[in-house]
Design a protein around this motif. Structure first.
Motif, mmCIF file in Angstrom:
data_model
loop_
_atom_site.group_PDB
_atom_site.id
_atom_site.type_symbol
_atom_site.label_atom_id
_atom_site.label_comp_id
_atom_site.label_asym_id
_atom_site.label_seq_id
_atom_site.Cartn_x
_atom_site.Cartn_y
_atom_site.Cartn_z
ATOM 1 N N VAL A 172 -53.781 -12.554 28.074
ATOM 2 C CA VAL A 172 -52.603 -11.738 27.756
ATOM 3 C C VAL A 172 -51.387 -12.624 27.502
ATOM 4 N N VAL A 173 -51.185 -13.623 28.348
ATOM 5 C CA VAL A 173 -50.027 -14.504 28.189
ATOM 6 C C VAL A 173 -50.115 -15.291 26.888
ATOM 7 N N THR A 174 -51.292 -15.822 26.565
ATOM 8 C CA THR A 174 -51.422 -16.574 25.322
ATOM 9 C C THR A 174 -51.284 -15.680 24.098
ATOM 10 N N ALA A 175 -51.754 -14.443 24.183
ATOM 11 C CA ALA A 175 -51.590 -13.515 23.057
ATOM 12 C C ALA A 175 -50.116 -13.208 22.822
ATOM 13 N N LEU A 217 -48.546 -16.246 21.236
ATOM 14 C CA LEU A 217 -48.929 -16.354 19.834
ATOM 15 C C LEU A 217 -48.109 -15.401 18.967
ATOM 16 N N LEU A 218 -47.959 -14.163 19.404
ATOM 17 C CA LEU A 218 -47.179 -13.190 18.630
ATOM 18 C C LEU A 218 -45.720 -13.610 18.504
ATOM 19 N N ARG A 219 -45.162 -14.115 19.590
ATOM 20 C CA ARG A 219 -43.761 -14.550 19.543
ATOM 21 C C ARG A 219 -43.587 -15.744 18.622
ATOM 22 N N SER A 220 -44.518 -16.694 18.669
ATOM 23 C CA SER A 220 -44.388 -17.870 17.810
ATOM 24 C C SER A 220 -44.610 -17.508 16.345
ATOM 25 N N GLN A 231 -33.038 -7.108 19.393
ATOM 26 C CA GLN A 231 -34.367 -7.107 19.988
ATOM 27 C C GLN A 231 -34.273 -7.138 21.507
ATOM 28 N N ALA A 232 -33.354 -7.930 22.048
ATOM 29 C CA ALA A 232 -33.191 -8.010 23.501
ATOM 30 C C ALA A 232 -32.744 -6.671 24.062
ATOM 31 N N ASN A 233 -31.821 -5.993 23.366
ATOM 32 C CA ASN A 233 -31.365 -4.682 23.831
ATOM 33 C C ASN A 233 -32.509 -3.675 23.822
ATOM 34 N N GLY A 234 -33.357 -3.721 22.788
ATOM 35 C CA GLY A 234 -34.497 -2.811 22.710
ATOM 36 C C GLY A 234 -35.474 -3.054 23.845
ATOM 37 N N ALA A 264 -41.860 -18.122 13.526
ATOM 38 C CA ALA A 264 -42.201 -18.908 12.342
ATOM 39 C C ALA A 264 -41.933 -18.126 11.060
ATOM 40 N N ALA A 265 -42.206 -16.832 11.066
ATOM 41 C CA ALA A 265 -41.950 -16.009 9.883
ATOM 42 C C ALA A 265 -40.455 -15.948 9.579
ATOM 43 N N ILE A 266 -39.640 -15.816 10.603
ATOM 44 C CA ILE A 266 -38.186 -15.788 10.408
ATOM 45 C C ILE A 266 -37.703 -17.121 9.863
ATOM 46 N N GLU A 267 -38.186 -18.221 10.444
ATOM 47 C CA GLU A 267 -37.769 -19.545 9.981
ATOM 48 C C GLU A 267 -38.254 -19.800 8.554
#
Length: 116
Positions: A79-82, A85-88, A18-21, A92-95
């Motif tokens: 924008v920052v909170t959105a 939210l997407l990152r969290s 993901q970081a490379n992308g 959470a889905a991965i965990e």
């Protein structure tokens, strides 16, 4: 125990991909911006930009500047909170998926122990 090590490695690998992308997208955006600025003569672009900035700043009153700053601040916050939210949600889905795998493994192990 080896399975736990596997999940950590695969997660690190996913994060690396993901970081490379993301780095590639940023590089492409930077290249595009550089090429678009290179096509405009620098003296013309700077003078035009400075003149526009001066004219824009002189046309605004204090109330307009205040409302513009407030609007831009709210937009930036949204924008920052959105993004957060997407990152969290993704994290959470991965965990959650890893926890389900661990629960299934432990249940299978418990079933084997009760069968003995």
């Amino acid at each position: 125990m080896p399975e736990a090590a596997k999940t950590g490695t695969s997660r690190a690998g996913k994060n690396l991909l993901q970081a490379n992308g993301q780095k590639q997208r940023v590089a492409i955006a930077g290249l595009t911006l550089t090429l678009s600025l290179a096509s405009v003569p620098p003296a013309f672009a700077q003078a035009n930009l400075i003149d526009r900035a001066i004219a824009f700043s002189q046309a605004l009153t204090r109330q307009e500047i205040t409302s513009l700053a407030l609007t831009l601040g709210i937009l930036l916050f949204a924008v920052v909170t959105a993004i957060a939210l997407l990152r969290s949600r993704t994290r959470a889905a991965i965990e959650r998926a890893e926890a389900k795998k661990e629960i299934a493994r432990l249940r299978a192990e418990a079933d084997r122990m009760t069968a003995l």
